[in-house]
Write an enzyme that holds these catalytic residues in place. Structure first.
Site, PDB file in Angstrom:
ATOM      1  N   HIS A   1      35.485 -33.499  10.394  1.00 50.33           N
ATOM      2  CA  HIS A   1      36.057 -32.259  10.923  1.00 50.33           C
ATOM      3  C   HIS A   1      34.954 -31.502  11.651  1.00 50.33           C
ATOM      4  O   HIS A   1      33.849 -31.347  11.130  1.00 50.33           O
ATOM      5  CB  HIS A   1      36.633 -31.404   9.801  1.00 50.33           C
ATOM      6  CG  HIS A   1      37.580 -30.355  10.295  1.00 50.33           C
ATOM      7  ND1 HIS A   1      37.156 -29.230  10.962  1.00 50.33           N
ATOM      8  CD2 HIS A   1      38.933 -30.275  10.249  1.00 50.33           C
ATOM      9  CE1 HIS A   1      38.209 -28.496  11.291  1.00 50.33           C
ATOM     10  NE2 HIS A   1      39.300 -29.111  10.876  1.00 50.33           N
TER      11      HIS A   1
ATOM     12  N   ARG B   1      39.506 -34.389  17.632  1.00 54.24           N
ATOM     13  CA  ARG B   1      38.469 -34.013  16.670  1.00 54.24           C
ATOM     14  C   ARG B   1      37.175 -34.815  16.829  1.00 54.24           C
ATOM     15  O   ARG B   1      36.084 -34.278  16.653  1.00 54.24           O
ATOM     16  CB  ARG B   1      39.003 -34.172  15.235  1.00 54.24           C
ATOM     17  CG  ARG B   1      39.938 -33.063  14.827  1.00 54.24           C
ATOM     18  CD  ARG B   1      40.413 -33.243  13.405  1.00 54.24           C
ATOM     19  NE  ARG B   1      41.236 -32.108  13.004  1.00 54.24           N
ATOM     20  CZ  ARG B   1      41.860 -32.027  11.836  1.00 54.24           C
ATOM     21  NH1 ARG B   1      41.755 -33.029  10.958  1.00 54.24           N
ATOM     22  NH2 ARG B   1      42.579 -30.975  11.529  1.00 54.24           N
TER      23      ARG B   1
ATOM     24  N   HIS C   1      35.853 -35.557   6.540  1.00 53.35           N
ATOM     25  CA  HIS C   1      37.105 -34.859   6.266  1.00 53.35           C
ATOM     26  C   HIS C   1      38.257 -35.784   5.896  1.00 53.35           C
ATOM     27  O   HIS C   1      38.968 -35.524   4.945  1.00 53.35           O
ATOM     28  CB  HIS C   1      37.479 -34.028   7.495  1.00 53.35           C
ATOM     29  CG  HIS C   1      38.703 -33.189   7.341  1.00 53.35           C
ATOM     30  ND1 HIS C   1      38.787 -32.183   6.398  1.00 53.35           N
ATOM     31  CD2 HIS C   1      39.899 -33.185   8.006  1.00 53.35           C
ATOM     32  CE1 HIS C   1      39.968 -31.591   6.490  1.00 53.35           C
ATOM     33  NE2 HIS C   1      40.665 -32.191   7.440  1.00 53.35           N
TER      34      HIS C   1
ATOM     35  N   GLU D   1      47.399 -27.025  17.558  1.00 51.98           N
ATOM     36  CA  GLU D   1      46.045 -27.435  17.209  1.00 51.98           C
ATOM     37  C   GLU D   1      45.573 -28.485  18.200  1.00 51.98           C
ATOM     38  O   GLU D   1      46.289 -28.860  19.125  1.00 51.98           O
ATOM     39  CB  GLU D   1      45.995 -27.951  15.757  1.00 51.98           C
ATOM     40  CG  GLU D   1      46.288 -26.860  14.739  1.00 51.98           C
ATOM     41  CD  GLU D   1      46.168 -27.329  13.303  1.00 51.98           C
ATOM     42  OE1 GLU D   1      45.692 -28.465  13.082  1.00 51.98           O
ATOM     43  OE2 GLU D   1      46.557 -26.573  12.402  1.00 51.98           O
TER      44      GLU D   1
ATOM     45  N   ARG E   1      42.714 -39.462  13.677  1.00 53.69           N
ATOM     46  CA  ARG E   1      43.959 -38.794  13.302  1.00 53.69           C
ATOM     47  C   ARG E   1      44.210 -37.548  14.135  1.00 53.69           C
ATOM     48  O   ARG E   1      43.311 -36.726  14.319  1.00 53.69           O
ATOM     49  CB  ARG E   1      43.920 -38.418  11.814  1.00 53.69           C
ATOM     50  CG  ARG E   1      45.153 -37.617  11.364  1.00 53.69           C
ATOM     51  CD  ARG E   1      45.155 -37.401   9.879  1.00 53.69           C
ATOM     52  NE  ARG E   1      44.085 -36.555   9.407  1.00 53.69           N
ATOM     53  CZ  ARG E   1      44.100 -35.217   9.431  1.00 53.69           C
ATOM     54  NH1 ARG E   1      45.117 -34.569   9.965  1.00 53.69           N
ATOM     55  NH2 ARG E   1      43.078 -34.536   8.943  1.00 53.69           N
TER      56      ARG E   1
END
Length: 538
Positions: free
Chosen positions: A229, A275, A338, A112, A373
């Site tokens: 997100h 992100r 998120h 990811e 994160r």
């Protein structure tokens, strides 16, 4: 509930892992959750769990990736603990029957955003959180020392004369109040996505543990860092359903309204950039010259190495019900709130600034994520720090000592009474909650500035006078959301720089000279401090 040693607020990955750790050593544990046991942020986690299972080199690289994603603010000690102990915690899950996806008999690893190699485990394609929650819950239910209490809202912490946590106050679904005594309390109540109008979080994510800790006088840290997100489904009248980062990990592209693939203008890692970078890029690409919202799309039509329907069955089913197919359609997306990097300030053992109060998971802030994160580190965080909190709780108070120090005032170990002002005022509360969410989304979301944040402060102050003080769940949740919203806005206004998930249009650059520290809220004041351990950059 007649006799307990420890109280755990929250039944997600952190709370259940902590309860299992406590009960395995003989402690009697009460786990409280305000809805059904399966309803938590853990359950909705799609993409997977990041874990370094390929040896010491992978551990070192996972640490580097975590620190890099955190944009200069990661607590290095917490990140080291996360990546080094992660494999042990995942091996426990495997022993307890967690059904991670395999290929030719071996665990399947995917990648990811911002990961340097494949290290993401997933289950049933896109139901990783649900599978981990199922496994943990099954194991917890097999332990007679654990009492699981559903449909019960925790309304407050109780403190001793010396200021130590000694229990919790509860509200049942039929508006009965109870005070439960315990020798220590763990807050594992999850995040606060419902503070924003657009969120991937379920309705239960109202920041309850953070607000309770704040009111009790605990320190709260890094509340300005809310991760949005990048890819939530954007259809009128449809909830902001999460479209996992694993879609981009399998090769999905992002396109603007003109059909252009645009991420090359923003980051060398393209769609797999951190992100915060991807979310802001989508926001900018979707902003018309007249201020109107333009569509941005997730495009998987070119991906042939996998079958998206087989790889992502849950996502595909949700989209199919709305006439969309990953194999043939451009899917409209936009960012949504998120994950909260901030929370109740703790050390790597879950200790908060209040004696006998512990926190773990999304409700806590160890500094492990810094300002942003790394994808799929959240489930791992809950496992690692939930287990560590249990060890610390037992180490600080042995089970025998806990029982000797019980201060129960009734034979049942709890006091009960009918709640005052418990009438459900949800009809009046819903508009106030929506107003708060709009204020936060418009003035304290992805792109911020001083004027907007000050306006948000004023609107939240005016809203405070209208928030009911009744003892019904809807009123309690609104008060908690208001407290969390104020902490976010106040912290964001104080941090006059852009870093990770916090972006200021009026201060667009990172300022290490002034702000390479963590924001800490305590007794109504926001200050900037080191996290209590030395940060060492790799």
């Amino acid at each position: 509930m007649k006799e307990i040693d420890f109280a755990v607020v929250g039944a997600g990955v952190a709370g259940l892992r902590a309860a299992i750790g406590l009960a395995s050593r003989g402690a009697r544990v009460l786990v409280v959750t305000k809805e059904a046991l399966a309803e938590s942020n853990t359950h909705y986690a799609q993409g997977g769990i990041a874990v370094a299972i390929s040896g010491e080199e992978d551990v070192a690289l996972h640490l580097e990736d975590t620190v890099a994603a955190g944009d200069g603010l990661v607590n290095f000690e917490a990140a080291r603990v996360l990546v080094e102990e992660g494999r042990l915690r995942v091996e426990e899950l495997l022993r307890w029957g967690t059904d991670f996806d395999r290929e030719n008999g071996k665990l399947m690893l995917t990648r990811e955003g911002a990961h340097s190699r494949n290290r993401i485990l997933h289950a049933h394609g896109d139901a990783t959180g649900a599978e981990i929650a199922r496994s943990l819950l099954r194991h917890a239910r097999s332990m007679e020392k654990i009492t699981l209490q559903e449909w019960t809202t925790t309304t407050a912490l109780t403190l001793s004369e010396t200021g130590a946590a000694n229990g919790i106050e509860l509200l049942s679904a039929d508006d009965r109040m109870a005070r439960v005594h315990a020798s220590a309390v763990l807050l594992a109540s999850g995040g606060a996505g419902q503070v924003y109008s657009d969120t991937t979080n379920p309705a239960v994510a109202t920041g309850d543990g953070i607000a309770m800790a704040w009111r009790a006088g605990a320190e709260i840290a890094d509340m300005e860092f809310y991760q949005f997100h990048p890819t939530a489904l954007s259809l009128p009248g449809v909830p902001r359903f999460l479209l996992s980062e694993a879609l981009r990990g399998e090769g999905a592209w992002l396109r603007n309204a003109r059909g252009e693939r645009f991420m090359e203008r923003y980051h060398a890692l393209l769609e797999l950039a951190p992100r915060d970078v991807v979310a802001r890029a989508i926001t900018r690409e979707g902003m018309g010259k007249d201020g109107s919202q333009m569509p941005v799309y997730l495009d998987m039509r070119h991906v042939t190495k996998i079958d998206p329907v087989t790889r992502f069955p849950g996502i595909s089913s949700f989209l199919a019900a709305r006439g969309l197919d990953l194999r043939r359609d451009l899917v409209p997306v936009r960012p949504a709130a998120h994950y909260l990097m901030g929370g109740v300030r703790t050390d790597v053992h879950g200790h908060t600034s209040l004696n006998r109060l512990f926190a773990a998971g999304e409700a806590a802030c160890t500094g492990v994520h810094g300002a942003n994160r790394l994808a799929s580190n959240s489930l791992l965080e809950g496992l690692v720090f939930g287990a560590r909190a249990a060890d610390a709780m037992l180490g600080e108070t042995s089970v025998a000592a806990a029982r000797r120090s019980q201060t129960t005032t009734s034979e049942e170990g709890m006091e009960t009474r009918r709640a005052e002002g418990g009438k459900d005022a949800s009809g009046a509360i819903a508009p106030l909650r929506e107003q708060l969410q709009r204020v936060m989304w418009q003035k304290a979301a992805l792109l911020r500035d001083a004027a907007g944040l000050r306006a948000a402060q004023q609107e939240l102050a005016a809203l405070a006078d209208r928030v009911p003080d009744g003892a019904h769940r809807h009123a309690i949740e609104l008060r908690n959301l208001h407290a969390v919203g104020k902490l976010i806005v106040d912290s964001a206004l104080q941090r006059e720089e852009s870093r990770g998930a916090h972006f200021r249009n009026d201060f667009p650059r990172r300022d290490d000279a002034e702000f390479s520290r963590h924001s800490v809220g305590h007794h109504g004041e926001i200050v900037f401090e080191e996290f209590g351990v030395s940060r060492v950059e790799p």
